[in-house]
Write a protein that holds these residues in place. Structure first.
Motif, PDB file in Angstrom:
ATOM      1  N   TYR B  34       0.854  -1.187   0.000  1.00  0.00           N
ATOM      2  CA  TYR B  34       0.000   0.000   0.000  1.00  0.00           C
ATOM      3  C   TYR B  34       0.890   1.237   0.000  1.00  0.00           C
ATOM      4  CZ  TYR B  34      -3.675  -3.212   1.450  1.00  0.00           C
ATOM      5  OH  TYR B  34      -4.575  -4.250   1.512  1.00  0.00           O
ATOM      6  N   THR B  91       1.281  -5.066   4.307  1.00  0.00           N
ATOM      7  CA  THR B  91       0.429  -5.715   5.304  1.00  0.00           C
ATOM      8  C   THR B  91      -0.561  -6.634   4.609  1.00  0.00           C
ATOM      9  OG1 THR B  91      -0.951  -5.325   7.267  1.00  0.00           O
ATOM     10  CG2 THR B  91      -1.373  -3.940   5.357  1.00  0.00           C
ATOM     11  N   GLY B  92      -1.215  -7.476   5.394  1.00  0.00           N
ATOM     12  CA  GLY B  92      -2.194  -8.377   4.816  1.00  0.00           C
ATOM     13  C   GLY B  92      -3.095  -8.937   5.897  1.00  0.00           C
ATOM     14  N   PRO B  93      -4.054  -9.737   5.525  1.00  0.00           N
ATOM     15  CA  PRO B  93      -4.970 -10.306   6.515  1.00  0.00           C
ATOM     16  C   PRO B  93      -4.205 -11.016   7.618  1.00  0.00           C
ATOM     17  CG  PRO B  93      -5.674 -10.847   4.306  1.00  0.00           C
ATOM     18  CD  PRO B  93      -4.320 -10.221   4.183  1.00  0.00           C
ATOM     19  N   SER B  95      -1.746 -10.334   9.272  1.00  0.00           N
ATOM     20  CA  SER B  95      -0.292 -10.193   9.405  1.00  0.00           C
ATOM     21  C   SER B  95       0.092  -9.081  10.359  1.00  0.00           C
ATOM     22  CB  SER B  95       0.357  -9.941   8.053  1.00  0.00           C
ATOM     23  OG  SER B  95       0.029  -8.651   7.579  1.00  0.00           O
ATOM     24  N   ALA B  96      -0.832  -8.210  10.661  1.00  0.00           N
ATOM     25  CA  ALA B  96      -0.472  -7.082  11.525  1.00  0.00           C
ATOM     26  C   ALA B  96      -1.614  -6.731  12.469  1.00  0.00           C
ATOM     27  CB  ALA B  96      -0.099  -5.868  10.686  1.00  0.00           C
ATOM     28  N   GLY B  97      -2.533  -7.674  12.692  1.00  0.00           N
ATOM     29  CA  GLY B  97      -3.648  -7.388  13.582  1.00  0.00           C
ATOM     30  C   GLY B  97      -4.517  -6.281  13.062  1.00  0.00           C
ATOM     31  N   ASN B  98      -4.602  -6.174  11.762  1.00  0.00           N
ATOM     32  CA  ASN B  98      -5.415  -5.134  11.133  1.00  0.00           C
ATOM     33  C   ASN B  98      -4.908  -3.745  11.459  1.00  0.00           C
ATOM     34  OD1 ASN B  98      -6.942  -7.132  10.100  1.00  0.00           O
ATOM     35  ND2 ASN B  98      -8.706  -6.771  11.377  1.00  0.00           N
ATOM     36  N   LYS B  99      -3.586  -3.602  11.595  1.00  0.00           N
ATOM     37  CA  LYS B  99      -3.015  -2.292  11.863  1.00  0.00           C
ATOM     38  C   LYS B  99      -2.058  -1.920  10.742  1.00  0.00           C
ATOM     39  CE  LYS B  99      -1.302  -3.827  15.677  1.00  0.00           C
ATOM     40  NZ  LYS B  99      -0.569  -3.926  16.965  1.00  0.00           N
ATOM     41  N   LEU B 100      -1.908  -0.622  10.542  1.00  0.00           N
ATOM     42  CA  LEU B 100      -0.908  -0.122   9.605  1.00  0.00           C
ATOM     43  C   LEU B 100       0.285   0.395  10.389  1.00  0.00           C
ATOM     44  CD1 LEU B 100      -3.012   1.929   7.028  1.00  0.00           C
ATOM     45  CD2 LEU B 100      -2.114  -0.383   6.798  1.00  0.00           C
TER      46      LEU B 100
END
Lengths: 114, 112
Positions: B34, B91-93, B95-100
């Motif tokens: 992204y 990031t991805g599903p 992979s980061a706990g839905n964080k950027l």
């Protein structure tokens, strides 16, 4: 379409005061994020809500920072008590859950603590 | 280890094409790339996302190497309004706990 709204845009507080920052996400977005941005640390996540449930409370920011989402269209970030090191820009963002990485950010609130 | 590496700054003249590179050598199969940009006194703005090959939209193009370890954001015909900090995020599903996680980004300076 209204984007993410944040108020106030600027806030000046004395050390020890309580301040409340407000955010209205994009209508229909279920994910809401609070970030802090400083020149030194860059963007740091403070809190993350999904469908009003707190998913992440920012670890190091726990003791004096509290974010709440009272309904799906309004969130607050309370800092109590404020310290000069809290001076920063506080950003709110929202997204659809399936597209959490495509976040819409508000303009931010610039907080100065004297 | 940082997930992404970008040059700290770049300069260009108005009308030139600007290419901002991003290295993500440990990108996982499930992860996407992204790009955001942030102009002064505003929050970051999502620009483009991609998984592989080439993606284009009205704002920018994104080239992703065959092994997905390198991506390049291309801004054609930059104007003064394109002066901003550009962030590459991987990031991805799940992979980061839905964080950027935003790094320091690349500051693009545009000269008239």
């Amino acid at each position: 379409d209204a984007g993410v709204t944040q108020t106030p845009r600027h806030e000046v507080a004395e050390k020890g005061q309580t301040i409340i920052l407000k955010c209205e996400p994009v209508s229909g977005h279920n994910d809401l994020f609070w970030y802090r941005q400083t020149k030194i640390q860059g963007l740091e996540l403070l809190s993350y809500f999904r469908s009003k449930s707190l998913m992440e409370d920012g670890g190091a920011f726990k003791d004096r920072f509290k974010a709440e989402m009272l309904n799906s269209s309004f969130s607050t970030l309370k800092i109590q008590p404020t310290e000069p090191k809290d001076s920063a820009v506080y950003l709110c963002a929202s997204s659809f859950p399936r597209h959490y990485a495509e976040q819409f950010f508000g303009p931010g609130t610039r907080l100065t603590v004297l | 280890l940082a997930k992404t590496t970008q040059p700290p700054s770049m300069e260009a003249y108005e009308g030139q094409e600007v290419n901002v590179s991003c290295s993500h050598t440990n990108i996982a199969t499930s992860e996407y790339i992204y790009w955001y940009r942030q102009v002064p006194h505003q929050g970051p703005q999502f620009i483009i996302q991609g998984y592989k090959d080439y993606v284009v939209n009205e704002v920018a193009s994104l080239f992703i190497s065959a092994d997905r370890k390198l991506s390049t954001l291309s801004l054609p015909w930059v104007s003064l309004r394109d002066a901003a900090v550009y962030y590459c995020i991987v990031t991805g599903p799940n992979s980061a706990g839905n964080k950027l996680t935003f790094g320091i980004g690349t500051r693009v300076l545009v000269r008239p």
